[in-house]
Structures are given as C-alpha cells and as structure tokens.
Design an enzyme around this catalytic site. Structure first.
Site, PDB file in Angstrom:
ATOM      1  N   GLU A  45      49.385  44.635  39.040  1.00 29.74           N
ATOM      2  CA  GLU A  45      49.890  44.724  37.676  1.00 29.74           C
ATOM      3  C   GLU A  45      49.237  45.923  37.006  1.00 29.74           C
ATOM      4  O   GLU A  45      48.012  45.977  36.865  1.00 29.74           O
ATOM      5  CB  GLU A  45      49.574  43.445  36.894  1.00 29.74           C
ATOM      6  CG  GLU A  45      50.316  42.234  37.431  1.00 29.74           C
ATOM      7  CD  GLU A  45      49.902  40.953  36.716  1.00 29.74           C
ATOM      8  OE1 GLU A  45      49.274  41.055  35.642  1.00 29.74           O
ATOM      9  OE2 GLU A  45      50.191  39.873  37.246  1.00 29.74           O
ATOM     10  N   ASP A  56      44.836  39.816  24.907  1.00 34.50           N
ATOM     11  CA  ASP A  56      43.794  40.241  25.830  1.00 34.50           C
ATOM     12  C   ASP A  56      42.404  39.971  25.277  1.00 34.50           C
ATOM     13  O   ASP A  56      42.157  40.078  24.079  1.00 34.50           O
ATOM     14  CB  ASP A  56      43.939  41.730  26.143  1.00 34.50           C
ATOM     15  CG  ASP A  56      45.236  42.042  26.858  1.00 34.50           C
ATOM     16  OD1 ASP A  56      45.571  41.294  27.791  1.00 34.50           O
ATOM     17  OD2 ASP A  56      45.914  43.015  26.492  1.00 34.50           O
TER      18      ASP A  56
END
Length: 253
Positions: A45, A56
């Site tokens: 990814e 995140d």
C-alpha cells in the site's frame, strides 16, 4: 484478472506493507517497493501523503508531514511509478484521502493508475453511497478495486452492504483508534475477529491497525486472510533507513 484477486487465491496468509510515498527521502519510493517485493511481501500500500490525515496515528501523520515537506505530491508520485511494472509484479494499492484525488480529477486519477499498473485504491473518507452513485463505473472502467474499511463499530447491515459492493478484499480495522503499532490484541478484538469470520462474507478480510511483529501478525491472520503493517514499518524506516528493509520483513514471518 486483477493482481489482487490472483494474490487472494494463493493458499497462504498475506502480508501487506504500507509506507508513505516520499518518506524518509523524496526519491525512496521505488526503492522501497522493489525491496519489499524482493523480501517476500505479498502486497504493498503506497500512501499518498495528505495534510490532514484524520485516520492516521502520529507515526504515519509525521511521515506524511515530512513527505509533503520533501515535495511529494500526486503528479510526482505518478512520475516516480511510471516504470514500476518493469521490476515489480505484486499488487500495488494507493492509499490516501479523497480530496487530492478529487482535485486531480477522479477519472484522470483512475486512468493514470491503470496506465501505471496500480491494482486498487483505499480512500477511507470516500463514502460507500457516494462511490456507488458517482465513481463505481469509473473504477470498473479502469479495473481498479475499491477497498472499503470496516471497524468494530460498523453495523452488521453496513458490513454486508460493503461486502456486496466490494470486489477484492475488505480492510478490517482491528480497533476504533487511529493507526499505530500495538503489542497484542485484547479479548474484545479477538471477539470482533470471530464475529466477522462467522459472517461468512464473500470477500476475504485483511486486518490493519495494531500489527507490528510476528505475534500480532499471527493473531490477526488466525481468522483472516492477511494483515497490513504500516506504523511499525515506518518506525523501522525512521530508525534504520531503507537499506535493510528485508530485515524487517524477516521478523514478521
């Protein structure tokens, strides 16, 4: 057949690695991808850095901030990847936020991904209904899998709806927190893994968030097809640079 689907058919637990494009250095992207494949990683990814990465944790946020300061942006990433399929055969997925994709132009973005050999996209902030109404046909036109996320808070009805729309795997977030490495999974997470496994979804699940070593990888993949490691790998890059990527992978399996 899409490379992701081929990989999912293999009789093994899959290891996917996430890293932020343009980190630690702006020109490291291709080198990291090549080393990861050579080390036996199954999928990669590639994180497209964004200035406001809400999902995140601090490690990936910091890597995004540094990558942006280094000068990484969408067009540059595409330029870096222009010859990637001359040396890399495993599935490549771009993970990011929808705003940069929208600014670039959704069809233009998808067309470019297809030309480069990108196999799928993960855009956590692209709602399912918006995707279905506006963008699903574009993704299919360019043979791109759209990978959706589910969490312990996602209702069974919603999970089954996502399963119906999905065409490769479901990104199964292990907890409701932001990304980040953890030492292990608690009883609630294990119950969640069992719950999803017992739903008998048509798409396999790959677990993300909280996987950092062989122990957590094995826990996460006991009932799922694979696992994704991001924060722990970025921490490794921060400490060790890109010269010994294979050493990190060897610690996982």
């Amino acid at each position: 057949m899409n490379r992701i689907l081929k990989k999912l058919q293999e009789d093994k637990k899959l290891l996917s690695i996430y890293f932020t494009a343009g980190y630690p250095e702006l020109t490291d992207t291709v080198n990291i991808i090549q080393q990861l494949e050579q080390s036996g990683v199954d999928m990669i990814e590639i994180g497209l850095p964004f200035s406001d990465p809400l999902a995140d944790g601090p490690t990936i946020q910091e890597s995004s901030t540094i990558a942006l300061k280094n000068g990484m942006h969408t067009e540059l990433l595409f330029d870096q990847l222009k010859d990637i399929r001359k040396s890399v055969t495993i599935p490549l997925i771009i993970m990011g936020y929808f705003n940069p994709m929208l600014q670039y132009g959704v069809e233009k973005f998808c067309k470019k991904c297809s030309e480069l050999g990108i196999d799928g996209l993960i855009m956590p902030d692209l709602p399912l209904d918006v995707y279905q109404e506006k963008y699903q046909d574009i993704y299919k036109k360019y043979n791109l899998s759209n990978v959706f996320l589910i969490t312990p808070q996602t209702s069974e009805e919603r999970i089954r709806e996502i399963d119906t729309v999905s065409d490769s795997f479901i990104y199964m977030v292990s907890s409701a927190s932001t990304t980040g490495a953890k030492s292990g999974f608690g009883s609630e997470q294990k119950q969640y893994f069992e719950l999803i496994a017992n739903m008998n979804l048509k798409n396999p699940q790959i677990v993300g968030f909280g996987i950092s070593n062989a122990a957590t990888f094995n826990q996460a993949t006991a009932l799922a097809k694979g696992a994704i490691i991001g924060s722990a790998f970025i921490k490794y890059l921060s400490k060790n640079g890109i010269a010994t990527v294979s050493d990190f992978v060897k610690r996982i399996r």
